[in-house]
Every structure is written in C-alpha cells, then in structure tokens.
Design an enzyme around this catalytic site. Structure first.
Site, PDB file in Angstrom:
ATOM      1  N   GLU A 146      -4.077   2.199  -7.179  1.00  0.00           N
ATOM      2  CA  GLU A 146      -4.460   3.270  -6.265  1.00  0.00           C
ATOM      3  C   GLU A 146      -3.594   4.499  -6.533  1.00  0.00           C
ATOM      4  O   GLU A 146      -2.487   4.603  -5.963  1.00  0.00           O
ATOM      5  CB  GLU A 146      -4.250   2.835  -4.810  1.00  0.00           C
ATOM      6  N   HIS A 182       0.851  -1.186   0.000  1.00  0.00           N
ATOM      7  CA  HIS A 182       0.000   0.000   0.000  1.00  0.00           C
ATOM      8  C   HIS A 182       0.893   1.246   0.000  1.00  0.00           C
ATOM      9  O   HIS A 182       1.986   1.217   0.576  1.00  0.00           O
ATOM     10  CB  HIS A 182      -0.908  -0.019   1.243  1.00  0.00           C
TER      11      HIS A 182
HETATM   12  P1  PGA Z   1      -9.636   5.935   0.680  1.00  0.00           P
HETATM   13  O1  PGA Z   1      -8.361   4.996   0.846  1.00  0.00           O
HETATM   14  O2  PGA Z   1     -10.780   5.081   0.190  1.00  0.00           O
HETATM   15  O3  PGA Z   1      -9.890   6.487   2.059  1.00  0.00           O
HETATM   16  O4  PGA Z   1      -9.287   6.994  -0.312  1.00  0.00           O
HETATM   17  C1  PGA Z   1      -8.120   3.937  -0.039  1.00  0.00           C
HETATM   18  C2  PGA Z   1      -6.856   3.208   0.323  1.00  0.00           C
HETATM   19  O5  PGA Z   1      -5.896   3.872   0.768  1.00  0.00           O
HETATM   20  O6  PGA Z   1      -6.765   1.976   0.207  1.00  0.00           O
END
Ligand code: PGA
Length: 249
Positions: A169, A97
């Site tokens: 992401e 992540h």
């Molecule tokens: P968020 O985070 O939905 O709060 O934008 C997503 C993530 O970091 O996996």
C-alpha cells in the site's frame, strides 16, 4: 483467478452504523458470494466484529481485525489480543497498516510480533508495507519495504506452513485516487517475492494491493499478474461500489 478482496472499514462507521450495514446487506452479501469465485473479507472496527460476525457468518464472507496486539496477554491497556479476535469470529487480521504505524507509532518489530500473534492464533495476517510520497520521489521504495519486512521474514521462518498476506500500500496512493503504474507495481512485487526467496523461504506470501482501489482503478490493477488480492478502504464501505469492484475483477 480467485482474488482475496478485503474491505478495511477503518473508523468510517460507528458501531450502530456498521451493524446496520451488515443487517441491510446480509442477503446481498450472500448472493454476491454465490455469484463470484473471489473470497470476501470485511474488517470492521473491534467493537462491531462480534455482532457483524453473527449477522454474516452464513454468507460466506469472512471477518478480520484491523490490528492486534504484539503480545499474548497482560498489562497492555487499550490493546486487543489475537486470541480474542479469533474467539469472536475473525479469520484474518490487518497488521502494520500505514495509519497504525503513523498514529499508534507501531514499528517494524512490533508489526512482526503482532503478525506472529496472529499466526499463533490461527489468523491470516495481512501485513501492510509501503512508502511515503517523499520516499517514492527519492526512489527509496525497495529500501523502505526491505526494512519493513526484515523482522517479518525472520519471524515467518518459524511459520512457513501458515498463510501470510503482504499488502503493498503506497501511502501516497491511499485515499488519493492515484495508483502506481503497472510496471512499477510489477517491479515492487518481484522485489517482495525476492526478499522471501533470498532468506530461503520456499513459500511466497499471497500478494495484495491497496490504495485507491475503486471501480475506476480496478481494471488497470487486475492487469498486474502478481496481484492476488486487494485491500480496499473507502470503496468497501458502500455496498454497490464494493459489488461493482467484485464484478470487475
Ligand atoms: P483506500 O484505503 O482504498 O481508501 O485508498 C486503502 C487502505 O488504507 O487500506
């Protein structure tokens, strides 16, 4: 199409709050799972996994870790092995992540090693990739993703039969309320798929999107045909919001 919907609880809850959430919504989760074709996964922080698993194991909601060590076992103070995560009820594990990459200084090779540990232990890795805002503005997205995935592709050649998820992401979309345009997402996912086929992998991974997924953004995101699931941060910590998202996809 059934989506994989993963809640990343980050460190939003304390141990007591996380367990109380699971107790409070045990029946709600059970009903939600019955009413939907989508697969739900919750990723609490390590210390709460075991107790939450015991509370929700009959609901059909699966549990995942937020990371795992890139090593089997040994002198790695502060780390948690994929073997232990499996033993306490996990079936998924988020790996690489952007917050882990940033705060724990995890690099692309370590991500691949951690994903390998997950695969070896029967956990489905959810490997996160994505560019920062300046990289997005400099149009470096493909280059960044190719670098992030290079060691993962090499490693995955030995595990091709196993399930792997890649979560795109964009870092600039996490927690900001902003999501990329659909045409941009389309190109990114086609690029990710091409990286797998170029190295001779027959099976492409399950493709997830993460970053500001909420009831406002989900309908637009569902129009991107390559997206097969979502990694949801903040919005997954509120049951009503999570349910709304599940109902909208
Ligand atoms: P968020 O985070 O939905 O709060 O934008 C997503 C993530 O970091 O996996």
């Amino acid at each position: 199409m059934p989506y994989l919907i993963v809640g990343n609880w980050k460190m939003y809850f304390t141990y007591a709050q996380a367990v109380a959430w699971a107790r409070q919504h045990q029946e709600d989760l059970q009903s939600l799972v019955r009413e939907t074709e989508h697969k739900l996964v919750l990723c609490p922080s390590y210390e709460a996994i075991s107790d939450i698993y015991k509370i929700i194991k009959t609901t059909g909601v699966a549990i995942g870790g937020q990371d795992c060590a890139p090593h089997d076992r040994g002198a790695y103070t502060g780390q948690v092995s994929a073997t232990s995560l499996k033993q306490i009820g996990c079936s998924y594990c988020i790996i690489g992540h952007s917050e882990t990459r940033l705060y724990q200084h995890v690099d692309n090779k370590m991500v691949a090693h951690a994903a390998e540990q997950a695969l070896k232990n029967g956990l489905t890795p959810i490997v996160c990739v994505g560019e920062h805002k300046d990289q997005y503005e400099a149009k470096e997205t493909f280059h960044v993703i190719a670098e992030q995935l290079a060691p993962v592709l090499l490693m995955y050649k030995n595990y091709e039969g196993e399930r792997l998820c890649i979560a795109y992401e964009p870092v600039w979309a996490i927690g900001t309320g902003k999501v990329p345009h659909n045409t941009y997402l389309h190109d990114v996912y086609e690029f990710i798929k091409s990286l797998f086929t170029e190295v001779g992998l027959q099976r492409t991974p399950l493709l997830l999107y993460g970053g500001s997924v909420d009831p406002q953004t989900i309908e637009q995101l569902c129009k991107v045909p390559q997206i097969e699931g979502f990694l949801i941060g903040r919005a997954s910590t509120d049951f009503k919001t999570l349910k709304k998202i599940v109902k909208l996809v």
